[in-house]
Write a protein that holds these residues in place. Structure first.
Motif, PDB file in Angstrom:
ATOM      1  N   MET A   1      -3.136  -2.907   2.362  1.00 45.96           N
ATOM      2  CA  MET A   1      -2.495  -1.938   3.247  1.00 45.96           C
ATOM      3  C   MET A   1      -1.117  -1.569   2.704  1.00 45.96           C
ATOM      4  O   MET A   1      -0.302  -2.440   2.437  1.00 45.96           O
ATOM      5  N   PRO A   2      -0.831  -0.261   2.523  1.00 46.98           N
ATOM      6  CA  PRO A   2       0.479   0.139   1.997  1.00 46.98           C
ATOM      7  C   PRO A   2       1.614  -0.251   2.951  1.00 46.98           C
ATOM      8  O   PRO A   2       1.538   0.015   4.161  1.00 46.98           O
TER       9      PRO A   2
ATOM     10  N   ARG B   1       6.200  -2.327  -0.963  1.00 47.81           N
ATOM     11  CA  ARG B   1       6.059  -3.773  -1.088  1.00 47.81           C
ATOM     12  C   ARG B   1       4.663  -4.110  -1.595  1.00 47.81           C
ATOM     13  O   ARG B   1       4.472  -5.021  -2.393  1.00 47.81           O
ATOM     14  N   GLN B   2       3.660  -3.358  -1.105  1.00 48.98           N
ATOM     15  CA  GLN B   2       2.283  -3.532  -1.548  1.00 48.98           C
ATOM     16  C   GLN B   2       1.513  -2.252  -1.263  1.00 48.98           C
ATOM     17  O   GLN B   2       1.969  -1.377  -0.536  1.00 48.98           O
ATOM     18  N   GLY B   3       0.343  -2.127  -1.855  1.00 47.24           N
ATOM     19  CA  GLY B   3      -0.507  -0.956  -1.639  1.00 47.24           C
ATOM     20  C   GLY B   3      -1.395  -0.719  -2.834  1.00 47.24           C
ATOM     21  O   GLY B   3      -0.937  -0.800  -3.985  1.00 47.24           O
ATOM     22  N   SER B   4      -2.653  -0.443  -2.580  1.00 51.94           N
ATOM     23  CA  SER B   4      -3.598  -0.187  -3.661  1.00 51.94           C
ATOM     24  C   SER B   4      -3.276   1.143  -4.337  1.00 51.94           C
ATOM     25  O   SER B   4      -2.969   2.138  -3.671  1.00 51.94           O
ATOM     26  N   ASP B   5      -3.339   1.153  -5.664  1.00 50.22           N
ATOM     27  CA  ASP B   5      -3.088   2.355  -6.469  1.00 50.22           C
ATOM     28  C   ASP B   5      -1.699   2.922  -6.251  1.00 50.22           C
ATOM     29  O   ASP B   5      -1.481   4.138  -6.362  1.00 50.22           O
ATOM     30  N   LEU B   6      -0.733   2.075  -5.912  1.00 49.13           N
ATOM     31  CA  LEU B   6       0.657   2.501  -5.729  1.00 49.13           C
ATOM     32  C   LEU B   6       1.565   1.619  -6.589  1.00 49.13           C
ATOM     33  O   LEU B   6       1.292   0.432  -6.760  1.00 49.13           O
ATOM     34  N   PRO B   7       2.644   2.201  -7.143  1.00 48.97           N
ATOM     35  CA  PRO B   7       3.589   1.373  -7.908  1.00 48.97           C
ATOM     36  C   PRO B   7       4.342   0.435  -6.956  1.00 48.97           C
ATOM     37  O   PRO B   7       4.984   0.891  -6.011  1.00 48.97           O
TER      38      PRO B   7
END
Length: 353
Positions: free
Chosen positions: A14-15, A79-85
């Motif tokens: 989860m972003p 802080r986190q997230g799929s396919d995100l820097p």
């Protein structure tokens, strides 16, 4: 739950957006976070300062209005997230030059602009450059403003017949120089950078990383194309000092007609230039601008990308065929956060090919 399903849940994170604001060396993130209504940073190419806008609620009356000239440092990211820097992206330092309090409900609004573009850029100076290289001119302006110059190698060697007759600010000189070569002057981290627009390179010559944006990543998109088939290039006149006559230079561009010749008529620049070299520089720059103006695309990303900045090359995917086939650069971008933890980016793109 099967092992595959469990692994899939672990893979899709989860972003969660993060940010950090430091005021005159003091970290105010925890103080501002529960009060945040909106935070946005607008980045543009050229001599326009990046702008930071911060809106906070002050219902308890305990929030101080920052003094004029206070310096805010901003970082934002995920802080986190799929396919995100993942991680914080440094967006620079900003000097507060506007503050507003209003109520009810009580709110404080702060507007700050990049400290890299200080007041000295607007001060008029009585100076000019004659027969100097671009590298020499940029070096002089950088030194006067306490900056380190970095100039594109090809541009740096260009000779300027004359620049800056009369009292002009450094911002005006850079604007004139940029227009002459369809280049951009920017200040980042105490460095004055001068490079061609859309070159896809830093002033040191290294490639800027290209980013691919798929349509599924966007929540809004607007594409427009301007056909210029009636343009076969650009012409300009100059005064030949040896003969005392006006002569013409031309750069050829545009689509070919059925006879194999360039279709349409060239755009003629109104100014009569003082030398052949100045006229050649002008037509080349205008031709580059016309090519870039043929298509534009504005997109909004559901999950913001603060690592994207002006002049970064972009490829688009999953739109229309002609949109995907074009290469793009970022002309301007805005990164925005709100009190609910969202982070979005709006990009204005120009076609380069």
């Amino acid at each position: 739950m099967t092992g595959a399903a469990a692994n899939g849940r672990e893979a899709m994170k989860m972003p969660i957006a993060i940010w950090k604001v430091v005021l005159d060396g003091k970290d105010l993130t925890d103080t501002i976070a529960p009060r945040l209504i909106s935070l946005s940073i607008a980045e543009k190419r050229g001599d326009e300062a990046d702008q930071l806008d911060l809106v906070m609620h002050d219902t308890d009356g305990l929030l101080d209005i920052p003094p004029k000239g206070a310096v805010l440092k901003l970082q934002m990211g995920w802080r986190q997230g799929s396919d995100l820097p993942v991680g914080l992206i440094d967006k620079g330092s900003f000097k507060v030059d506007e503050a507003n309090w209003r109520g009810p409900p009580d709110q404080i609004t702060i507007r700050a602009r990049s400290v890299d573009m200080g007041d000295g850029w607007r001060v008029r100076r009585q100076r000019s450059f004659v027969g100097e290289t671009v590298e020499t001119i940029i070096g002089a302006i950088a030194t006067d403003n306490g900056l380190t110059p970095k100039v594109d190698a090809a541009l740096g060697a260009k000779i300027i017949p004359a620049l800056g007759n009369g009292a002009k600010s450094d911002a005006a000189l850079l604007r004139m120089l940029g227009k002459r070569f369809d280049a951009v002057a920017t200040v980042k981290e105490a460095t004055l950078i001068f490079a061609p627009i859309g070159s896809g390179k830093t002033a040191s010559g290294s490639d800027l990383p290209s980013e691919t944006i798929a349509r599924r990543q966007t929540i809004d998109a607007d594409y427009s194309r301007i056909d210029q088939n009636d343009r076969s290039g650009v012409t300009a006149s100059y005064h030949d000092a040896k003969t005392g006559k006006q002569k013409t230079v031309k750069v050829v561009a545009g689509a070919q007609g059925k006879d194999g010749k360039k279709a349409g008529r060239p755009k003629k620049l109104r100014k009569v230039y003082a030398s052949e070299e100045a006229a050649k520089q002008a037509v080349a720059a205008e031709n580059s601008r016309l090519a870039r103006a043929k298509a534009k695309c504005s997109i909004k990303l559901a999950y913001g990308r603060p690592d994207i900045f002006p002049e970064r090359p972009i490829m688009l995917e999953g739109f229309k065929a002609e949109i995907d086939a074009s290469t793009w650069i970022v002309a301007e971008c805005t990164h925005s956060m709100d009190g609910s933890g969202g982070l979005q980016s709006s990009l204005v793109l120009e076609a380069t090919g």
